[in-house]
Motif scaffolding. Structure first.
Motif, PDB file in Angstrom:
ATOM      1  N   ASN A  31       6.059   7.419   1.028  1.00 20.26           N
ATOM      2  CA  ASN A  31       5.515   7.032   2.319  1.00 20.26           C
ATOM      3  C   ASN A  31       4.519   5.907   2.041  1.00 20.26           C
ATOM      4  O   ASN A  31       3.351   6.163   1.758  1.00 20.26           O
ATOM      5  CB  ASN A  31       4.845   8.218   3.002  1.00 20.26           C
ATOM      6  CG  ASN A  31       4.373   7.893   4.380  1.00 20.26           C
ATOM      7  OD1 ASN A  31       4.972   7.074   5.065  1.00 20.26           O
ATOM      8  ND2 ASN A  31       3.297   8.508   4.810  1.00 20.26           N
ATOM      9  N   GLY A  32       4.985   4.682   2.071  1.00 22.03           N
ATOM     10  CA  GLY A  32       4.200   3.541   1.619  1.00 22.03           C
ATOM     11  C   GLY A  32       4.403   3.371   0.126  1.00 22.03           C
ATOM     12  O   GLY A  32       5.106   4.156  -0.523  1.00 22.03           O
ATOM     13  N   GLU A  33       3.808   2.329  -0.440  1.00 25.20           N
ATOM     14  CA  GLU A  33       3.946   2.106  -1.882  1.00 25.20           C
ATOM     15  C   GLU A  33       3.261   3.255  -2.621  1.00 25.20           C
ATOM     16  O   GLU A  33       2.140   3.623  -2.324  1.00 25.20           O
ATOM     17  CB  GLU A  33       3.310   0.782  -2.292  1.00 25.20           C
ATOM     18  CG  GLU A  33       3.566   0.432  -3.735  1.00 25.20           C
ATOM     19  CD  GLU A  33       3.047  -0.925  -4.126  1.00 25.20           C
ATOM     20  OE1 GLU A  33       2.916  -1.157  -5.331  1.00 25.20           O
ATOM     21  OE2 GLU A  33       2.744  -1.748  -3.237  1.00 25.20           O
ATOM     22  N   THR A  34       3.983   3.814  -3.590  1.00 25.68           N
ATOM     23  CA  THR A  34       3.500   5.010  -4.294  1.00 25.68           C
ATOM     24  C   THR A  34       3.754   4.863  -5.784  1.00 25.68           C
ATOM     25  O   THR A  34       4.814   4.421  -6.202  1.00 25.68           O
ATOM     26  CB  THR A  34       4.209   6.271  -3.761  1.00 25.68           C
ATOM     27  OG1 THR A  34       3.977   6.367  -2.354  1.00 25.68           O
ATOM     28  CG2 THR A  34       3.720   7.519  -4.437  1.00 25.68           C
ATOM     29  N   VAL A  35       2.758   5.252  -6.584  1.00 26.21           N
ATOM     30  CA  VAL A  35       2.886   5.245  -8.044  1.00 26.21           C
ATOM     31  C   VAL A  35       2.673   6.666  -8.530  1.00 26.21           C
ATOM     32  O   VAL A  35       1.789   7.361  -8.073  1.00 26.21           O
ATOM     33  CB  VAL A  35       1.823   4.318  -8.689  1.00 26.21           C
ATOM     34  CG1 VAL A  35       1.938   4.346 -10.199  1.00 26.21           C
ATOM     35  CG2 VAL A  35       1.971   2.916  -8.159  1.00 26.21           C
TER      36      VAL A  35
END
Length: 75
Positions: A71-75
């Motif tokens: 959900n959105g940029e995730t690392v």
């Protein structure tokens, strides 16, 4: 023993899908992972920064039964 690796997921990108072998567990360093129901519409679980998940599935040598997406940029 395998070495840790980093994954960078973009919004909506799948981390795993039903039927895939649960061979890795995950630590969210930044962002959010949503675990969706069988239909892929409703959020069943949510994991955010510093959340660890997937250990029971890996230890059981099971299969993922749901889909997890960023959900959105995730690392």
């Amino acid at each position: 023993m395998s070495t840790p690796s980093h994954l960078r997921l973009f919004h909506g990108e799948a981390l795993f899908r039903p039927g895939l072998a649960a061979t890795h567990f995950y630590l969210v360093q930044h962002g959010t992972i949503l675990v969706l129901d069988q239909a892929g519409h409703a959020v069943r679980r949510q994991f955010g920064t510093n959340d660890l998940f997937g250990i029971p599935e890996v230890l059981a040598r099971g299969l993922w039964d749901l889909t997890a997406v960023a959900n959105g940029e995730t690392v």
